[in-house]
Design an enzyme around this catalytic site. Structure first.
Site, PDB file in Angstrom:
ATOM      1  N   HIS A 157       0.827  -1.210   0.000  1.00  0.00           N
ATOM      2  CA  HIS A 157       0.000   0.000   0.000  1.00  0.00           C
ATOM      3  C   HIS A 157       0.863   1.263   0.000  1.00  0.00           C
ATOM      4  O   HIS A 157       0.711   2.142  -0.866  1.00  0.00           O
ATOM      5  CB  HIS A 157      -0.919  -0.016   1.228  1.00  0.00           C
ATOM      6  CG  HIS A 157      -1.833   1.153   1.335  1.00  0.00           C
ATOM      7  ND1 HIS A 157      -3.171   1.095   1.024  1.00  0.00           N
ATOM      8  CD2 HIS A 157      -1.611   2.436   1.730  1.00  0.00           C
ATOM      9  CE1 HIS A 157      -3.728   2.274   1.210  1.00  0.00           C
ATOM     10  NE2 HIS A 157      -2.791   3.113   1.646  1.00  0.00           N
ATOM     11  N   GLU A 158       1.766   1.350   0.963  1.00  0.00           N
ATOM     12  CA  GLU A 158       2.585   2.560   1.060  1.00  0.00           C
ATOM     13  C   GLU A 158       3.530   2.686  -0.135  1.00  0.00           C
ATOM     14  O   GLU A 158       3.827   3.799  -0.585  1.00  0.00           O
ATOM     15  CB  GLU A 158       3.369   2.570   2.371  1.00  0.00           C
ATOM     16  CG  GLU A 158       2.502   2.568   3.624  1.00  0.00           C
ATOM     17  CD  GLU A 158       1.446   3.659   3.647  1.00  0.00           C
ATOM     18  OE1 GLU A 158       1.647   4.731   3.015  1.00  0.00           O
ATOM     19  OE2 GLU A 158       0.391   3.444   4.269  1.00  0.00           O
TER      20      GLU A 158
ATOM     21  N   HIS B  84       3.563   6.747  -6.854  1.00  0.00           N
ATOM     22  CA  HIS B  84       2.845   7.947  -7.297  1.00  0.00           C
ATOM     23  C   HIS B  84       3.752   9.176  -7.205  1.00  0.00           C
ATOM     24  O   HIS B  84       3.726  10.063  -8.073  1.00  0.00           O
ATOM     25  CB  HIS B  84       1.604   8.133  -6.421  1.00  0.00           C
ATOM     26  CG  HIS B  84       0.506   8.917  -7.050  1.00  0.00           C
ATOM     27  ND1 HIS B  84      -0.669   9.209  -6.396  1.00  0.00           N
ATOM     28  CD2 HIS B  84       0.392   9.497  -8.271  1.00  0.00           C
ATOM     29  CE1 HIS B  84      -1.451   9.920  -7.183  1.00  0.00           C
ATOM     30  NE2 HIS B  84      -0.831  10.122  -8.319  1.00  0.00           N
TER      31      HIS B  84
ATOM     32  N   HIS C 223       1.783   4.457  -2.912  1.00  0.00           N
ATOM     33  CA  HIS C 223       1.877   5.910  -2.748  1.00  0.00           C
ATOM     34  C   HIS C 223       3.253   6.405  -3.213  1.00  0.00           C
ATOM     35  O   HIS C 223       3.362   7.449  -3.874  1.00  0.00           O
ATOM     36  CB  HIS C 223       1.697   6.294  -1.281  1.00  0.00           C
ATOM     37  CG  HIS C 223       0.284   6.286  -0.799  1.00  0.00           C
ATOM     38  ND1 HIS C 223      -0.742   6.918  -1.464  1.00  0.00           N
ATOM     39  CD2 HIS C 223      -0.275   5.732   0.315  1.00  0.00           C
ATOM     40  CE1 HIS C 223      -1.875   6.772  -0.784  1.00  0.00           C
ATOM     41  NE2 HIS C 223      -1.609   6.049   0.296  1.00  0.00           N
TER      42      HIS C 223
END
Length: 678
Positions: free
Chosen positions: A469-470, A476, A473
């Site tokens: 998940h992290e 991104h 990010h």
């Protein structure tokens, strides 16, 4: 020439922060000087005799205060990941100064007049789509930050924003203190029944580090969660649950109830000043959902789809618990314990069965390797880049053609100086300046299980998913390819920002990827197909309960921020009413959820927590494209990179999404993935 390292250009690899040279007493003088120099840059724009245009006004405003921004990133990142009393004291002084500085920009009539002139008269056909977006965001930014206010209203706005900067900071400090202040110190071995050897080893190591005998358990996740899942001693589970659930609600110097009342009341006042019915109306204007009615409708739709399943989930655990010796009703501190035992019975699976296969070192290789397979990225560890703690590692990130993309920091383990949870942040964001493409410095900060004297760091499956998940990010931020910093990377609508992170979690239940990361730390055995199948089969175990629990957080957030008048009631009563529709257990006297809800009271998720579920709709629909074409399909990944990851906030999220997917997202893939619809 100043001697303050924070006011100089960093002579370091990739101009990364020279943490070993930065002293606490550098911060306050640097902030004050850089605020003054940034004000001078703004004044040059205001006093310029030139006719305002996109470049001498909008771009000049965008690029002003760049060094102040860098120092702010460094300081506030450390305040979250490696804080101390001195840093916290500085933060309390600096936060109001920065708020005042921001207000001096947004409430500058002459500056706004120039921005407004460009906004109204600029021929947008002469601008690129990104430049049009920057122009529109710049104008809206002024309006949404009080530029149209006059007289007393303007001064009131200043007072409110300054006070909010102090209160939200205090909320986070209180929560960190409450988390650190509690320890369960045990010396009787019989009280440890059920706890796995790895958890006991970590608890013994913590006790030893404090020169104590026995075992110490804390409220940090790698200690708290396994204790609640495995400790057979029901009374000790109750004690741990109560300590965790009373954080910020102990009527002591770290109590957060009065802070909540002040924060939500000031947010109402601020929204009213700006012409909005509530803080939620103000916030959601800049979200995909647009308004509270749409958010509440979305949450209700998901609740309707999941509530009966959730009740069935809890009933199943309750019946199992009663058959296995539980006397009386199933309580909140019983649910994790019996749920985990039921999972083991149904699927032959629990966290401790998978943990030996998820060595952090191998999981890291697998997560980074996934970016290599999808996007052609490569990662080269660089020990010459300065770090703020000796546990932090740094990587240089390169594109497939060898082009440098980013510096990547990873900080994995809990400390008393670090806030709980996991997050991605940056020390520098991607943008272009006169010298070329300025590449970002991206960081992920986690609280994963620590290594011990006898074992490396072994992750639970949930921690593996958190890593993915992290890292989503982080991608991104790392792959951003825009011109203007305020539109780069994760600077997107809050209910869109979770798409790049949550889509990465999908690979965590794919056999092909699990074979890459799952290697037994002792035998080097690759995780067997049978165990992988158990992970896949159990993916929707208790999914109704998990969905309703997440919806309860979103409903709590929306209730607090849909208030249309300052709040003078009882925090606990209001909270219970806001979450009543989702409750699956009776309330527990003395506990509170809101007082520990840092996302909305000390983070950027106020009136936006629903965005996690909103983005699940997006990620479930988006991952269908990968399943249709192959989960490692380079062409699909390239489209996701080009249309989503590289674009930041340069276009409306739905525009970007439809360019990638070819249509608006459907809720059906999420309902099916979650087992809520057959």
């Amino acid at each position: 020439m100043t001697n303050n390292i924070l006011q100089q250009k960093f002579d370091t690899p990739f101009q990364t922060p020279p943490f070993e040279l930065i002293k606490e007493d550098n911060y306050l003088p640097a902030f004050k000087e850089l605020i003054n120099s940034s004000k001078e840059q703004i004044n040059k724009i205001v006093e310029s005799p030139e006719i305002p245009d996109f470049y001498n006004t909008i771009v000049a405003l965008e690029t002003s205060g760049s060094q102040l921004g860098i120092v702010s990133h460094i300081f506030f990142n450390l305040n979250h990941a490696e804080t101390n009393e001195e840093i916290q004291t500085i933060a309390r002084e600096v936060s109001p100064l920065l708020t005042e500085y921001s207000n001096d920009i947004w409430l500058n009539d002459k500056l706004f007049s120039k921005v407004k002139q460009v906004y109204e008269h600029q021929n947008k056909n002469e601008l690129t789509s990104e430049q049009v977006q920057l122009l529109e965001e710049s104008y809206k930014g002024f309006v949404r930050k009080g530029a149209l206010l006059e007289g007393d209203s303007r001064e009131h706005y200043r007072e409110i924003t300054t006070e909010l900067s102090k209160l939200t900071l205090q909320f986070g400090e209180n929560l960190l203190s409450e988390t650190n202040d509690y320890q369960l110190h045990l010396s009787n071995k019989e009280e440890l029944d059920g706890l796995p050897d790895g958890i006991l080893e970590a608890a013994a190591a913590l006790a030893k580090s404090q020169d104590k005998e026995g075992w110490i358990f804390t409220l940090q996740f790698p200690s708290y969660v396994p204790f609640m899942k495995y400790a057979e001693n029901r009374e000790l589970r109750r004690q741990m649950y109560m300590a965790y659930s009373k954080r910020g609600n102990n009527d002591n110097e770290h109590d957060n109830k009065e802070l909540i009342k002040k924060i939500v009341s000031l947010r109402v006042q601020k929204a009213k000043l700006l012409g909005y019915a509530s803080h939620a109306h103000f916030v959601l204007e800049e979200h995909m959902a647009l308004n509270p009615e749409k958010v509440n409708g979305f949450l209700s739709e998901l609740l309707d789809a999941s509530l009966e399943v959730a009740k069935s989930d809890v009933k199943e655990v309750e019946l199992f618990a009663n058959d296995n010796g539980l006397e009386g009703d199933l309580q909140r501190w019983d649910y994790p314990y019996y749920s985990e035992k039921l999972k083991a019975e149904k699927y032959g699976l629990d966290d401790e069965a998978t943990r030996p296969y998820f060595q952090l070192k191998m999981v890291e290789q697998g997560v980074l390797g996934l970016a290599t397979k999808l996007y052609g990225l490569s990662f080269r560890e660089n020990n010459n880049i300065s770090v703020y703690h000796d546990e932090v590692k740094t990587y240089e990130v390169f594109d497939e053609d060898g082009t440098f993309l980013s510096v990547f920091y990873v900080d994995y383990h809990p400390r008393t100086t670090k806030q709980g949870g996991a997050w991605m942040t940056s020390f520098r964001e991607q943008h272009r300046d006169g010298q070329g493409d300025v590449r970002p410095h991206v960081s992920i900060v986690c609280n994963f299980t620590r290594p011990t004297d006898n074992k490396p760091s072994l992750l639970t499956f949930n921690e593996v998913q958190t890593f993915l998940h992290e890292f989503g990010h982080a991608l991104h931020g790392m792959l951003s390819n825009v011109i203007y910093e305020s539109l780069s990377g994760t600077n997107v609508y809050r209910d869109f920002v979770e798409l790049p992170s949550q889509i990465m979690e999908n690979w965590g239940t794919q056999k092909e990827w699990l074979k890459d990361v799952g290697v037994h730390y002792q035998t080097d055995e690759v995780i067997p197909d049978e165990l992988i199948q158990k992970i896949i089969d159990s993916e929707n175990y208790q999914s109704g309960y998990a969905t309703v629990r997440q919806l309860s957080f979103g409903m709590n957030d929306m209730a607090w921020h849909s208030l249309i008048e300052p709040f003078e009631g009882d925090v606990i009563t209001f909270e219970q009413e806001s979450m009543k529709a989702t409750e699956l257990f009776p309330p527990v006297e003395g506990t509170a959820f809101s007082t520990g809800f840092a996302h909305i009271f000390d983070g950027g998720y106020a009136a936006g927590y629903y965005g996690y579920k909103w983005a699940e709709v997006l990620d479930a629909d988006a991952f269908e494209a990968f399943k249709e074409n192959g989960i490692f399909d380079k062409e699909t990944a390239t489209r996701f990179r080009n249309e989503i990851l590289e674009k930041g906030g340069t276009a409306h999220p739905m525009t970007l999404y439809k360019k990638f997917r070819g249509h608006e997202p459907s809720i059906e893939p999420l309902l099916k993935r979650s087992g809520l619809k057959k």
